[in-house]
Every structure is written in C-alpha cells, then in structure tokens.
Design a protein around this motif. Structure first.
Motif, PDB file in Angstrom:
ATOM      1  N   ARG A   1      19.754 -21.834 -38.460  1.00  0.00           N
ATOM      2  CA  ARG A   1      18.531 -22.650 -38.589  1.00  0.00           C
ATOM      3  C   ARG A   1      18.473 -23.717 -37.485  1.00  0.00           C
ATOM      4  O   ARG A   1      17.400 -24.017 -36.969  1.00  0.00           O
ATOM      5  CB  ARG A   1      18.458 -23.329 -39.965  1.00  0.00           C
ATOM      6  CG  ARG A   1      18.521 -22.385 -41.144  1.00  0.00           C
ATOM      7  CD  ARG A   1      17.348 -21.409 -41.267  1.00  0.00           C
ATOM      8  NE  ARG A   1      17.747 -20.295 -42.138  1.00  0.00           N
ATOM      9  CZ  ARG A   1      17.692 -19.006 -41.814  1.00  0.00           C
ATOM     10  NH1 ARG A   1      17.182 -18.626 -40.663  1.00  0.00           N
ATOM     11  NH2 ARG A   1      18.121 -18.071 -42.642  1.00  0.00           N
ATOM     12  N   ALA A   2      19.629 -24.296 -37.141  1.00  0.00           N
ATOM     13  CA  ALA A   2      19.638 -25.328 -36.093  1.00  0.00           C
ATOM     14  C   ALA A   2      19.225 -24.720 -34.750  1.00  0.00           C
ATOM     15  O   ALA A   2      18.453 -25.324 -33.995  1.00  0.00           O
ATOM     16  CB  ALA A   2      21.029 -25.960 -35.988  1.00  0.00           C
ATOM     17  N   VAL A   3      19.711 -23.516 -34.469  1.00  0.00           N
ATOM     18  CA  VAL A   3      19.353 -22.877 -33.184  1.00  0.00           C
ATOM     19  C   VAL A   3      17.876 -22.482 -33.207  1.00  0.00           C
ATOM     20  O   VAL A   3      17.154 -22.682 -32.216  1.00  0.00           O
ATOM     21  CB  VAL A   3      20.278 -21.671 -32.890  1.00  0.00           C
ATOM     22  CG1 VAL A   3      19.844 -20.960 -31.609  1.00  0.00           C
ATOM     23  CG2 VAL A   3      21.726 -22.129 -32.765  1.00  0.00           C
ATOM     24  N   GLU A   4      17.404 -21.978 -34.326  1.00  0.00           N
ATOM     25  CA  GLU A   4      15.968 -21.655 -34.429  1.00  0.00           C
ATOM     26  C   GLU A   4      15.124 -22.887 -34.091  1.00  0.00           C
ATOM     27  O   GLU A   4      14.171 -22.808 -33.308  1.00  0.00           O
ATOM     28  CB  GLU A   4      15.612 -21.207 -35.863  1.00  0.00           C
ATOM     29  CG  GLU A   4      16.117 -19.824 -36.235  1.00  0.00           C
ATOM     30  CD  GLU A   4      15.718 -19.411 -37.658  1.00  0.00           C
ATOM     31  OE1 GLU A   4      15.873 -18.244 -37.990  1.00  0.00           O
ATOM     32  OE2 GLU A   4      15.249 -20.269 -38.437  1.00  0.00           O
ATOM     33  N   GLN A   5      15.493 -24.024 -34.683  1.00  0.00           N
ATOM     34  CA  GLN A   5      14.734 -25.259 -34.444  1.00  0.00           C
ATOM     35  C   GLN A   5      14.744 -25.633 -32.975  1.00  0.00           C
ATOM     36  O   GLN A   5      13.740 -26.048 -32.416  1.00  0.00           O
ATOM     37  CB  GLN A   5      15.334 -26.423 -35.263  1.00  0.00           C
ATOM     38  CG  GLN A   5      14.990 -26.383 -36.739  1.00  0.00           C
ATOM     39  CD  GLN A   5      13.494 -26.184 -36.972  1.00  0.00           C
ATOM     40  OE1 GLN A   5      12.693 -26.913 -36.422  1.00  0.00           O
ATOM     41  NE2 GLN A   5      13.134 -25.174 -37.753  1.00  0.00           N
ATOM     42  N   GLU A   6      15.909 -25.480 -32.360  1.00  0.00           N
ATOM     43  CA  GLU A   6      16.041 -25.846 -30.948  1.00  0.00           C
ATOM     44  C   GLU A   6      15.197 -24.914 -30.069  1.00  0.00           C
ATOM     45  O   GLU A   6      14.570 -25.357 -29.112  1.00  0.00           O
ATOM     46  CB  GLU A   6      17.521 -25.802 -30.536  1.00  0.00           C
ATOM     47  CG  GLU A   6      17.818 -26.321 -29.157  1.00  0.00           C
ATOM     48  CD  GLU A   6      17.315 -27.751 -28.906  1.00  0.00           C
ATOM     49  OE1 GLU A   6      17.242 -28.540 -29.864  1.00  0.00           O
ATOM     50  OE2 GLU A   6      16.978 -28.049 -27.746  1.00  0.00           O
ATOM     51  N   VAL A   7      15.155 -23.628 -30.406  1.00  0.00           N
ATOM     52  CA  VAL A   7      14.337 -22.681 -29.633  1.00  0.00           C
ATOM     53  C   VAL A   7      12.864 -23.082 -29.747  1.00  0.00           C
ATOM     54  O   VAL A   7      12.112 -23.057 -28.769  1.00  0.00           O
ATOM     55  CB  VAL A   7      14.543 -21.230 -30.144  1.00  0.00           C
ATOM     56  CG1 VAL A   7      13.569 -20.264 -29.463  1.00  0.00           C
ATOM     57  CG2 VAL A   7      15.979 -20.768 -29.909  1.00  0.00           C
ATOM     58  N   LEU A   8      12.473 -23.498 -30.961  1.00  0.00           N
ATOM     59  CA  LEU A   8      11.057 -23.806 -31.195  1.00  0.00           C
ATOM     60  C   LEU A   8      10.662 -25.189 -30.687  1.00  0.00           C
ATOM     61  O   LEU A   8       9.488 -25.524 -30.676  1.00  0.00           O
ATOM     62  CB  LEU A   8      10.747 -23.722 -32.701  1.00  0.00           C
ATOM     63  CG  LEU A   8      10.890 -22.328 -33.327  1.00  0.00           C
ATOM     64  CD1 LEU A   8      10.592 -22.387 -34.820  1.00  0.00           C
ATOM     65  CD2 LEU A   8       9.964 -21.312 -32.652  1.00  0.00           C
ATOM     66  N   ARG A   9      11.667 -25.997 -30.284  1.00  0.00           N
ATOM     67  CA  ARG A   9      11.387 -27.387 -29.910  1.00  0.00           C
ATOM     68  C   ARG A   9      10.464 -27.495 -28.702  1.00  0.00           C
ATOM     69  O   ARG A   9       9.824 -28.506 -28.476  1.00  0.00           O
ATOM     70  CB  ARG A   9      12.712 -28.117 -29.632  1.00  0.00           C
ATOM     71  CG  ARG A   9      12.576 -29.629 -29.548  1.00  0.00           C
ATOM     72  CD  ARG A   9      13.935 -30.286 -29.545  1.00  0.00           C
ATOM     73  NE  ARG A   9      14.783 -29.888 -28.439  1.00  0.00           N
ATOM     74  CZ  ARG A   9      14.714 -30.364 -27.199  1.00  0.00           C
ATOM     75  NH1 ARG A   9      13.809 -31.261 -26.892  1.00  0.00           N
ATOM     76  NH2 ARG A   9      15.546 -29.943 -26.252  1.00  0.00           N
TER      77      ARG A   9
ATOM     78  N   PHE B   1       9.711 -23.391 -23.697  1.00  0.00           N
ATOM     79  CA  PHE B   1       9.562 -21.968 -23.339  1.00  0.00           C
ATOM     80  C   PHE B   1       8.093 -21.568 -23.539  1.00  0.00           C
ATOM     81  O   PHE B   1       7.536 -21.819 -24.610  1.00  0.00           O
ATOM     82  CB  PHE B   1      10.426 -21.064 -24.236  1.00  0.00           C
ATOM     83  CG  PHE B   1      11.900 -21.299 -24.113  1.00  0.00           C
ATOM     84  CD1 PHE B   1      12.577 -20.936 -22.954  1.00  0.00           C
ATOM     85  CD2 PHE B   1      12.610 -21.879 -25.149  1.00  0.00           C
ATOM     86  CE1 PHE B   1      13.947 -21.157 -22.841  1.00  0.00           C
ATOM     87  CE2 PHE B   1      13.965 -22.103 -25.045  1.00  0.00           C
ATOM     88  CZ  PHE B   1      14.639 -21.738 -23.881  1.00  0.00           C
ATOM     89  N   PRO B   2       7.502 -20.904 -22.555  1.00  0.00           N
ATOM     90  CA  PRO B   2       6.137 -20.410 -22.765  1.00  0.00           C
ATOM     91  C   PRO B   2       6.065 -19.436 -23.944  1.00  0.00           C
ATOM     92  O   PRO B   2       5.061 -19.355 -24.629  1.00  0.00           O
ATOM     93  CB  PRO B   2       5.805 -19.698 -21.452  1.00  0.00           C
ATOM     94  CG  PRO B   2       6.738 -20.275 -20.438  1.00  0.00           C
ATOM     95  CD  PRO B   2       7.985 -20.661 -21.179  1.00  0.00           C
ATOM     96  N   ARG B   3       7.166 -18.670 -24.177  1.00  0.00           N
ATOM     97  CA  ARG B   3       7.179 -17.696 -25.278  1.00  0.00           C
ATOM     98  C   ARG B   3       8.510 -17.769 -26.001  1.00  0.00           C
ATOM     99  O   ARG B   3       9.563 -17.893 -25.364  1.00  0.00           O
ATOM    100  CB  ARG B   3       7.050 -16.260 -24.750  1.00  0.00           C
ATOM    101  CG  ARG B   3       5.878 -16.023 -23.874  1.00  0.00           C
ATOM    102  CD  ARG B   3       5.990 -14.645 -23.253  1.00  0.00           C
ATOM    103  NE  ARG B   3       5.079 -14.537 -22.137  1.00  0.00           N
ATOM    104  CZ  ARG B   3       5.192 -13.673 -21.154  1.00  0.00           C
ATOM    105  NH1 ARG B   3       6.198 -12.814 -21.143  1.00  0.00           N
ATOM    106  NH2 ARG B   3       4.318 -13.642 -20.189  1.00  0.00           N
TER     107      ARG B   3
END
Ligand SMILES: NC(=O)c1ccc[n+]([C@@H]2O[C@H](COP(=O)([O-])OP(=O)(O)OC[C@H]3O[C@@H](n4cnc5c(N)ncnc54)[C@H](OP(=O)(O)O)[C@@H]3O)[C@@H](O)[C@H]2O)c1
Length: 306
Positions: A131-139, A142-144
């Motif tokens: 969940r922490a990595v998901e949040q960081e990816v969505l922060r 990244f264009p996509r």
C-alpha cells in the motif's frame, strides 16, 4: 515504436513471463539482474533478446542506470520467495520499491506499472509495503501509472510446493476449502502487465485481476478428480490453526505468509470485469489450469526456469 521497458523482477516467475510477452510483441526490454540471480533464468532472458542490467533494489545507484532512457518501468520484484542475505520486506518490498519509484521519476519514465494485490484482511508487513508503494506511485510525477492487484496465483497456491499435488493426488486444504477465490495464472497476470503499456484505459487505473468465476479449494480438488478419474486425499489445516499462526508470529515474513494463507482460507472474491474492460485480456478459468496440469503442460513458473 515504444521505447525501452525496464523490468524489476525479470528473473522471477511473473517478471520472466512479462519479459517473454513483451519480447514476443517486439518491445525493447531491459531487466534488472543480480549476480546471485538463477543463471538459467538470466540465460533465458538473454535468449529472448532481453538486455540484462546488473543491480539490486537495495542499491539505488543501480536503479538510476536501470531507468535511464526507459519509457516504462514494470516491477514485479518481491523478497517473499526469492531472497538473498539482506533481503527483507522492509529492504526490498518497501524501501527497494520506493527507491525504484524515485529513480524512475528522476529519469523521466513516462509509465510506471506496479504489481500489488487486492486489499486483504489483517495487518501484515507485506500488505503495508504494497500500500505504501502504491501511494508513492500515485503521488505524482508520472504521466501514466497502472497499479495491478492480481489475486492468488494458481501456479503458486495450487502447486505441489504448497501441498496441492496432482501427481500424488492429494491436497492440503486451508480452512474449510469453501472460501472462494478468482484464481489467476501468472501468464494471464503477465498479459495484463504487458497490455497495460499500450492501452490508454489502463493508464491512471487501479485494476483488480482474477478469473470471472470465484472457486473454493475443494471445488478445485473436485475438478482434478473429475478430469483425472482419481480420488484425491484431503488434509485440512483448520482456520483456527492458521489464525493462531498469524497472531503468534512477529517475524515480518512469517506473519505475511500466515496472513496470506488465512486470507486464502477465508476466500478472496473480487470483480474482475473493470480490468477486463480496460485491457483486452480474458483470464482463463481455473478448470483450464487444472487441465494443463493434468496434461503435463509446462506452466509459466516452469518455463521461467528456462
Ligand atoms: N503469488 C501470488 O499469489 C501473488 C498474488 C498477487 C500478487 N503477487 C505479486 O506478484 C509478484 C510475484 O512475482 P514472481 O512470482 O515473479 O516472484 P518470484 O518468482 O519470487 O520473483 C521475485 C523477483 O524479485 C527479485 N528480487 C528480489 N529481491 C530483489 C532485490 N533485492 N533486488 C532486485 N530484485 C529482487 C528476484 O530477483 P532474483 O532472481 O535475483 O532473486 C526475482 O526476479 C510479487 O510482487 C507479488 O507480491 C503474487
């Protein structure tokens, strides 16, 4: 033509299948490999035409070089099954993956694809890391992005290593065996991961992956029996024992394994249709997996070994 796709976890079962599918589609692929990675798997990647790149998720400088010039990054890496000294959920699944996200951002990677799993019951380190990595990816940055949340892999959880043995016709059933799961194969998860790169509907999406029908472990045993004509022996691990194991252990890895087993026993149903609408992949039913096992066809995990 699409640019380079960098893959972390390419020497693993899922990541190896992702590399294979990307290469079959003509993509340029660069995979992170370690000096300790299984040499057969590294050789197989090379035979597929994958560029191998030395590094480790625990060494951030190697991740900058992995991401340099890459258009997309796909990461399937995890220490749960493949561990070297120093690898842990904290150092690999959390800090290593966060370092990769950061390196990809710095390198200007356009698309970041992260393989996670659906929300599961309980608090355990692997789920916290995902969940922490998901949040960081969505922060942002990244264009996509695409977050893939496949459910339990049939190749792993319905294998002899987990006590589901088609040769000896016997199964270790977790809980009552009635908890329903939308089992998915590594190969179908890989199709979604590779497909996400070219499918605009998958960009910015969080997709739960599984077959259309959710089936309990006992029903899978019955499928094996029907299709093979052999009666299977069943050994039950009661839910209370799984819960006790989950509550008693403090080791992060053991607690995470125990939590996964307990969730499998309880069942994990999801709605796979939004993912199928976003990416044109139709995961095959578990009966198809059963038939392939009985026919002795190599599964993705065997092929990944080379
Ligand atoms: N099994 C399931 O039912 C299930 C369900 C949902 C989601 N998932 C997710 O799917 C993924 C599983 O992929 P898989 O089946 O391919 O796993 P796997 O076969 O165990 O492969 C793990 C990969 O991670 C790499 N890795 C581990 N530590 C590393 C480090 N410190 N630096 C760089 N690479 C490292 C390994 O590299 P080496 O070869 O060098 O060790 C290997 O390539 C995981 O993210 C898991 O959470 C699994």
């Amino acid at each position: 033509m699409r640019g380079i796709t960098a893959v972390a976890g390419g020497t693993g079962m899922l990541g190896g299948t992702v590399c294979q599918q990307l290469r079959a589609g003509g993509a340029r692929v660069r995979a992170l490999v370690r000096p300790t990675s299984d040499s057969r798997r590294v050789e197989r990647l090379k035979r597929l035409g994958v560029e191998t790149h030395p590094g480790d998720l625990k060494q951030p400088a190697s991740l900058d070089a992995l991401c340099a010039g890459a258009q997309a990054v796909i990461t399937t890496a995890s220490c749960m099954l493949s561990r070297q000294p120093g690898d842990s959920i904290q150092s690999v699944d959390l800090e290593g993956q966060l370092a990769l996200v950061e390196a990809a951002r710095r390198a200007g990677v356009e698309h970041f694809v992260f393989v996670s799993f659906p929300p599961l019951q309980g608090n355990f380190p692997l789920q916290d890391a995902k969940r922490a990595v998901e949040q960081e990816v969505l922060r942002g940055g990244f264009p996509r992005t695409t977050l893939l949340r496949p459910t339990f892999f049939s190749d792993v959880w319905l294998s002899a290593a987990m006590g589901f043995d088609a040769v000896k016709a016997r199964a270790r059933v977790l809980g009552t065996g009635e908890g329903r799961v939308n089992w998915i194969t590594l190969e179908d998860v890989a199709r979604f991961a590779a497909g996400a790169l070219d499918t605009p509907r998958a960009w910015g999406a969080v997709l739960e992956l599984g077959a259309e029908e959710a089936v309990g472990q006992l029903q899978v045993v019955r499928l094996f029996e029907e299709r093979s004509g052999r009666a299977w022996e069943r050994e039950y691990v009661p839910e209370s024992a799984l819960r006790e194991q989950y509550e008693a252990t403090t080791d992060p890895l053991q607690r995470s394994f125990a939590a996964l087993m307990l969730n499998l026993a309880l069942g994990c149903e999801l709605d796979p249709r939004p993912a199928m609408d976003a990416i044109p992949v139709r995961p095959r039913p578990v009966a198809d997996f059963v038939e392939r096992v009985l026919a002795g066809q190599p599964l993705a995990q065997e092929e990944a070994r080379g």
